[in-house]
Structures are given as C-alpha cells and as structure tokens.
Motif scaffolding. Structure first.
Motif, PDB file in Angstrom:
ATOM      1  N   TYR A  36       0.847  -1.182   0.000  1.00 32.78           N
ATOM      2  CA  TYR A  36       0.000   0.000   0.000  1.00 32.78           C
ATOM      3  C   TYR A  36       0.893   1.246   0.000  1.00 32.78           C
ATOM      4  N   LEU A  44      -4.816   5.126   2.473  1.00 32.00           N
ATOM      5  CA  LEU A  44      -3.938   4.109   1.904  1.00 32.00           C
ATOM      6  C   LEU A  44      -4.503   3.619   0.572  1.00 32.00           C
ATOM      7  N   LEU A  97      -6.404 -17.475   3.932  1.00 33.88           N
ATOM      8  CA  LEU A  97      -7.792 -17.848   4.173  1.00 33.88           C
ATOM      9  C   LEU A  97      -8.484 -16.878   5.125  1.00 33.88           C
ATOM     10  N   ASN A  99      -8.356 -12.875   5.156  1.00 35.05           N
ATOM     11  CA  ASN A  99      -7.828 -11.566   4.769  1.00 35.05           C
ATOM     12  C   ASN A  99      -8.199 -10.467   5.745  1.00 35.05           C
ATOM     13  N   ASN A 100      -8.911 -10.818   6.820  1.00 38.08           N
ATOM     14  CA  ASN A 100      -9.275  -9.801   7.794  1.00 38.08           C
ATOM     15  C   ASN A 100      -8.103  -9.412   8.664  1.00 38.08           C
TER      16      ASN A 100
ATOM     17  N   GLN B  48     -13.056  -5.579  13.319  1.00 42.32           N
ATOM     18  CA  GLN B  48     -13.809  -5.618  12.070  1.00 42.32           C
ATOM     19  C   GLN B  48     -15.268  -5.929  12.360  1.00 42.32           C
ATOM     20  N   LEU B 102     -15.322 -16.381   6.096  1.00 42.63           N
ATOM     21  CA  LEU B 102     -14.494 -15.572   6.983  1.00 42.63           C
ATOM     22  C   LEU B 102     -13.702 -14.523   6.227  1.00 42.63           C
ATOM     23  N   SER B 103     -13.303 -14.850   5.024  1.00 46.40           N
ATOM     24  CA  SER B 103     -12.404 -13.951   4.305  1.00 46.40           C
ATOM     25  C   SER B 103     -13.144 -12.780   3.683  1.00 46.40           C
ATOM     26  N   SER B 104     -12.480 -11.656   3.701  1.00 42.27           N
ATOM     27  CA  SER B 104     -12.980 -10.484   3.009  1.00 42.27           C
ATOM     28  C   SER B 104     -12.086 -10.228   1.807  1.00 42.27           C
ATOM     29  N   TYR B 105     -12.658  -9.612   0.842  1.00 39.06           N
ATOM     30  CA  TYR B 105     -11.878  -9.225  -0.301  1.00 39.06           C
ATOM     31  C   TYR B 105     -11.062  -7.979   0.028  1.00 39.06           C
ATOM     32  N   GLU B 106     -10.396  -7.452  -0.970  1.00 39.53           N
ATOM     33  CA  GLU B 106      -9.506  -6.306  -0.840  1.00 39.53           C
ATOM     34  C   GLU B 106     -10.135  -5.170  -0.052  1.00 39.53           C
ATOM     35  N   GLN B 107      -9.357  -4.580   0.844  1.00 32.62           N
ATOM     36  CA  GLN B 107      -9.845  -3.490   1.673  1.00 32.62           C
ATOM     37  C   GLN B 107      -9.505  -2.135   1.055  1.00 32.62           C
ATOM     38  N   PHE B 109      -9.338   1.931   1.887  1.00 31.42           N
ATOM     39  CA  PHE B 109      -9.158   2.777   3.067  1.00 31.42           C
ATOM     40  C   PHE B 109      -9.698   4.185   2.853  1.00 31.42           C
ATOM     41  N   GLY B 110     -10.209   4.751   3.923  1.00 30.25           N
ATOM     42  CA  GLY B 110     -10.577   6.150   3.949  1.00 30.25           C
ATOM     43  C   GLY B 110      -9.376   7.017   4.298  1.00 30.25           C
TER      44      GLY B 110
END
Lengths: 114, 118
Positions: A36, A44, A97, A99-100, B48, B102-107, B109-110
């Motif tokens: 990033y 970011l 597995l 990505n959080n 989260q 459980l997984s999230s895709y790409e984050q 950001f603000g």
C-alpha cells in the motif's frame, strides 16, 4: 503468527532511477501479501497484491513485486522513479484464508530527488 | 462512487473524555475494519464489523468499541481517552465472500481521522 519487516525506514532516489523497497515476511500460513502507498493526508491506496497466482505481480503506476518463498521476501520495485512516487509505503501480510487479519510493516518513506 | 468516507477529519479531546468516529463504506461493501496508526508507525488492526457484529478483534482494550448500522456504516468509540490514543484512525471497507465466509476481499481505506488527546 505473521508479521512483516520493512528493511529500510527511509529510501532516497533520484528521479528516473530505479526504486527498491524491501520487505520480508513471516507467516504460519500460506500468505497473501500487499503493498500500500500513503500520500500525506490521503488514505492508503493498494499498489498490488499477491494471493496465490503468478509470483511476479504487476501493480499500478509501474510498480511490481516478486514473491520469493525461499527468501520469504516480497520486495517492491519500479524501473524509473517519478517525483509523484514520494510517499510512505507499507508492506502487509495476511493469512490467505483470512484476509481480515492484516499485519502492516512499519513503513518505508520514499524520497525522490529532482 | 464516493469511496470510503470518514468524519470528522480532525479532533482534539482531553484525557478522560470519550470520542466517536464515523465511517461510511464504499458503495457495495458490507464489511468495515478499523485501524490505529500512531505517528511513524504502520496501521494496527483494532476490529472488524460484519452483519452488525464484531467479527474479529486485534490487541486493543475494551475502551475501544464499535458499532455497525444496517446501512453498513460504522462508528468507533473510545472511552477514557489516554494521551497514547493520539493517532490517525483509519477505516477500511471490503466485501465479504458469499455465504458469510471468513475472508474479506480487498480493503479500501478512507483518509482517516486525526485524533489528538491533550
């Protein structure tokens, strides 16, 4: 456990010369890796990401990174620096597995001299 | 598309006070994460929210709490402020994989909220 180490806190290059920002990672799981960029007073922005496909990843603005499992590295490169590249860069690791759970490095400040 | 928005931009509080920061996710995103970025350091994951519940939490004390609303926006609350809470607070939104995985895709950001505690 997972973590990243950005080997340089500050890198200075001249405009038009190559950029190398170094990142080593540690992960108990197969990792996803990200770079990033953070410009002053801005959020970011994702440059590129490695999940499990090609080990050489191309990103935006001419940046690319290569995932090297044997060296546990994910260095960021660009052939020719531009003044607008001056910013803070962060290497990030997360278990593939989950990505959080994003772990950021301490950052590398890139300065570009005219 | 407005992207991720945060308010306020800057905030000055006194030790012991309480603060609420707000985040609106990118259109189409249902997951919100909060990070604390101290000066000269990388962001650290606070927690989260997904489906209005705290799904995962980093190593932060209970003074840090949050909420997610039905429209997916989120608040970060910090009680009993300490000088060490001074930082840039970043919100990131993402879209969780289908089926509640459980997984999230790409984050995304603000720009962050700069909190100064005096």
């Amino acid at each position: 456990a997972q973590s990243v180490t950005q080997l340089d806190s500050h890198v200075s290059v001249s405009e038009g010369t190559p950029v190398l920002l170094r990142c080593n990672y540690s992960s108990s799981y197969s990792p996803s890796l990200f770079w990033y960029v953070q410009h002053p007073n801005k959020g970011l922005q994702l440059l590129l990401k490695y999940t499990s496909a090609a080990t050489l990843v191309k990103g935006i603005n001419g940046f690319e990174a290569e995932f090297k499992k044997s060296e546990t590295s994910f260095h960021l490169t660009k052939p020719s620096a531009h003044m607008s590249d001056a910013a803070e860069y962060f290497c990030v690791v997360t278990p593939r597995l989950n990505n959080n759970d994003m772990r950021f490095g301490a950052g590398t400040r890139l300065t570009v001299k005219p | 598309d407005a992207g991720v928005t945060q308010s306020p931009t800057h905030l000055i509080k006194t030790r012991g006070q309480q603060v609420t920061l707000r985040c609106s996710p990118k259109s189409g995103h249902d997951t919100v994460s909060w990070y604390q970025q101290a000066l000269g350091q990388g962001p650290q994951f606070i927690f989260q929210y997904y489906e209005e519940e705290e799904r995962q939490r980093g190593n932060f004390p209970d003074r840090f709490s949050g909420h997610q609303f039905p429209n997916y926006s989120s608040e970060l609350n910090v009680n009993a402020l300490l000088l060490g809470d001074s930082a840039l607070y970043l919100c990131a939104s993402s879209m969780t994989a289908g089926g509640g995985a459980l997984s999230s895709y790409e984050q995304y950001f603000g720009p962050g909220t700069r909190l100064t505690v005096t």
